[in-house]
Write a protein that holds these residues in place. Structure first.
Motif, PDB file in Angstrom:
ATOM      1  N   ASP A  55      14.992 -38.280 -17.148  1.00  0.00           N
ATOM      2  CA  ASP A  55      13.534 -38.420 -17.779  1.00  0.00           C
ATOM      3  C   ASP A  55      12.857 -37.154 -18.003  1.00  0.00           C
ATOM      4  OD1 ASP A  55      13.100 -41.450 -17.586  1.00  0.00           O
ATOM      5  OD2 ASP A  55      11.781 -41.380 -16.062  1.00  0.00           O
ATOM      6  N   ALA A  56      13.332 -36.162 -17.304  1.00  0.00           N
ATOM      7  CA  ALA A  56      12.662 -34.807 -17.326  1.00  0.00           C
ATOM      8  C   ALA A  56      13.123 -34.261 -18.775  1.00  0.00           C
ATOM      9  CB  ALA A  56      13.201 -33.943 -16.231  1.00  0.00           C
ATOM     10  N   VAL A  72      13.859 -36.056 -21.429  1.00  0.00           N
ATOM     11  CA  VAL A  72      12.990 -36.811 -22.547  1.00  0.00           C
ATOM     12  C   VAL A  72      11.646 -36.325 -22.644  1.00  0.00           C
ATOM     13  CG1 VAL A  72      12.214 -39.086 -23.159  1.00  0.00           C
ATOM     14  CG2 VAL A  72      14.483 -38.895 -22.155  1.00  0.00           C
ATOM     15  N   ASP A  73      11.117 -36.093 -21.509  1.00  0.00           N
ATOM     16  CA  ASP A  73       9.846 -35.446 -21.323  1.00  0.00           C
ATOM     17  C   ASP A  73       9.668 -34.055 -22.145  1.00  0.00           C
ATOM     18  OD1 ASP A  73       8.896 -37.705 -20.208  1.00  0.00           O
ATOM     19  OD2 ASP A  73       8.799 -37.090 -18.264  1.00  0.00           O
ATOM     20  N   PHE A  74      10.527 -33.412 -21.841  1.00  0.00           N
ATOM     21  CA  PHE A  74      10.858 -31.668 -22.223  1.00  0.00           C
ATOM     22  C   PHE A  74      10.607 -32.038 -24.037  1.00  0.00           C
ATOM     23  CE2 PHE A  74      12.808 -27.964 -23.502  1.00  0.00           C
ATOM     24  CZ  PHE A  74      12.230 -26.961 -22.913  1.00  0.00           C
ATOM     25  N   ALA A 107       9.862 -34.433 -25.963  1.00  0.00           N
ATOM     26  CA  ALA A 107       8.580 -34.873 -26.305  1.00  0.00           C
ATOM     27  C   ALA A 107       7.507 -33.934 -26.436  1.00  0.00           C
ATOM     28  CB  ALA A 107       8.338 -36.226 -25.526  1.00  0.00           C
ATOM     29  N   ALA A 108       7.485 -33.185 -25.325  1.00  0.00           N
ATOM     30  CA  ALA A 108       6.400 -32.080 -25.247  1.00  0.00           C
ATOM     31  C   ALA A 108       6.712 -31.181 -26.451  1.00  0.00           C
ATOM     32  CB  ALA A 108       6.477 -31.364 -23.910  1.00  0.00           C
ATOM     33  N   ARG A 109       8.121 -30.826 -26.656  1.00  0.00           N
ATOM     34  CA  ARG A 109       8.385 -29.832 -27.612  1.00  0.00           C
ATOM     35  C   ARG A 109       8.056 -30.303 -29.121  1.00  0.00           C
ATOM     36  NH1 ARG A 109       8.261 -26.657 -30.840  1.00  0.00           N
ATOM     37  NH2 ARG A 109       9.640 -25.136 -31.487  1.00  0.00           N
ATOM     38  N   ASP A 164       5.809 -32.215 -29.756  1.00  0.00           N
ATOM     39  CA  ASP A 164       3.907 -32.281 -29.673  1.00  0.00           C
ATOM     40  C   ASP A 164       3.499 -31.014 -29.845  1.00  0.00           C
ATOM     41  OD1 ASP A 164       4.505 -35.169 -29.949  1.00  0.00           O
ATOM     42  OD2 ASP A 164       4.169 -35.359 -27.628  1.00  0.00           O
ATOM     43  N   SER A 206      22.533 -34.433 -21.744  1.00  0.00           N
ATOM     44  CA  SER A 206      21.329 -33.594 -22.606  1.00  0.00           C
ATOM     45  C   SER A 206      21.925 -32.397 -22.870  1.00  0.00           C
ATOM     46  CB  SER A 206      20.353 -33.619 -21.780  1.00  0.00           C
ATOM     47  OG  SER A 206      20.423 -32.855 -20.435  1.00  0.00           O
ATOM     48  N   ARG A 209      15.784 -46.472 -17.041  1.00  0.00           N
ATOM     49  CA  ARG A 209      15.603 -45.665 -18.173  1.00  0.00           C
ATOM     50  C   ARG A 209      16.814 -44.810 -18.350  1.00  0.00           C
ATOM     51  NH1 ARG A 209      10.673 -45.411 -15.498  1.00  0.00           N
ATOM     52  NH2 ARG A 209      11.043 -43.332 -14.675  1.00  0.00           N
ATOM     53  N   GLU A 210      17.312 -44.097 -17.207  1.00  0.00           N
ATOM     54  CA  GLU A 210      18.140 -43.101 -17.315  1.00  0.00           C
ATOM     55  C   GLU A 210      19.608 -43.669 -17.188  1.00  0.00           C
ATOM     56  OE1 GLU A 210      16.232 -39.285 -14.961  1.00  0.00           O
ATOM     57  OE2 GLU A 210      17.722 -40.310 -14.025  1.00  0.00           O
TER      58      GLU A 210
END
Length: 251
Positions: A71-72, A74-76, A78-80, A82, A117, A240-241
């Motif tokens: 999850d972390a 995927v969030d990383f 996505a933040a990059r 955006d 990852s 999810r993971e």
């Protein structure tokens, strides 16, 4: 010899997935109680559609591949995408590189899974994601948390739990072939009711074939209630993971 039932409950499958179909191993095992016969074992003969057919024909299928990403991470990413103006690398990078299940397996068995990852296995996971999507579209419910007809498995960790050699058997150099030959002998000794039938030599010749059989054995353990799914408190995260389903001891 096992009497093969007409129901899918009598069959489990194992897929040693690779990004390259020519390196993908597939095995199917027919079960009668705790007795089992390998009825299919092949490497390099299944494209994505054929793998979906294997899953649909079996009661449970074990896939040696991560079923998701941390999850972390995927969030990383996505933040990059955006903008990423506030991105920082945390002091402990493990949540970015290892899923909760990877850390659990590492702690419990001492075997460290590859990081989906940050290692090349990420390309295998991309293929797996497409296959899972194909299954979902065709009506096969996929629960990445380890509850359902498709489970994530890890042969190396299973071998460690079963007190069998879990390193050094992959590849075609003489030492790897020697270790693999010894491992096949020990597997048949440990599981005297597992009949490799006409596929014993295939397992000696190819680690992809051997891992596929081991995946199918773990799937059989899961159907018999001899595996642990994800803890209830982590089920949402595992959905999810993904979650590596570990078998119980050999018995």
């Amino acid at each position: 010899m096992v009497a093969i039932s007409d129901t899918v409950d009598a069959l489990t499958a194992g897929i040693d997935l690779s990004a390259n179909p020519r390196k993908t191993g597939v095995a199917t095992i027919a079960w009668d109680g705790d007795a089992a016969t390998v009825v299919e074992c092949a490497v390099g003969h299944h494209d994505d559609a054929a793998l979906c057919e294997v899953v649909r024909a079996a009661g449970t299928t074990g896939i040696d591949c991560p079923l998701g990403w941390p999850d972390a991470f995927v969030d990383f990413v996505a933040a990059r995408r955006d903008g990423g103006h506030d991105l920082q690398i945390p002091p402990d990078r493990r949540p970015l590189t290892y899923r909760a299940t990877d850390l659990d397996v590492w702690e419990r068995t001492g075997v460290r899974p590859l990081t989906v990852s940050a290692d090349r296995i990420g390309s295998v996971a991309m293929r797996c994601a497409v296959i899972l999507a194909m299954l979902t579209r065709s009506g096969t419910v996929v629960d990445r948390s380890g509850r359902g007809p498709v489970i994530e498995v890890y042969p190396a960790a299973a071998l460690k739990i079963w007190e069998l050699p879990h390193r050094g058997y992959k590849g075609q150099d003489p030492e790897a072939r020697r270790v693999r030959d010894e491992l096949v002998n020990k597997v048949t000794d440990t599981f005297p009711r597992l009949d490799l039938a006409d596929f014993a030599q295939a397992c000696r010749d190819s680690d992809d074939a051997l891992d596929a059989v081991l995946c199918a054995v773990i799937a059989g353990y899961a159907r018999q209630g001899r595996c642990e799914p994800s803890p209830e408190g982590l089920r949402d995260l595992a959905s999810r993971e993904g979650w590596i389903v570990l078998p119980g001891p050999a018995a």
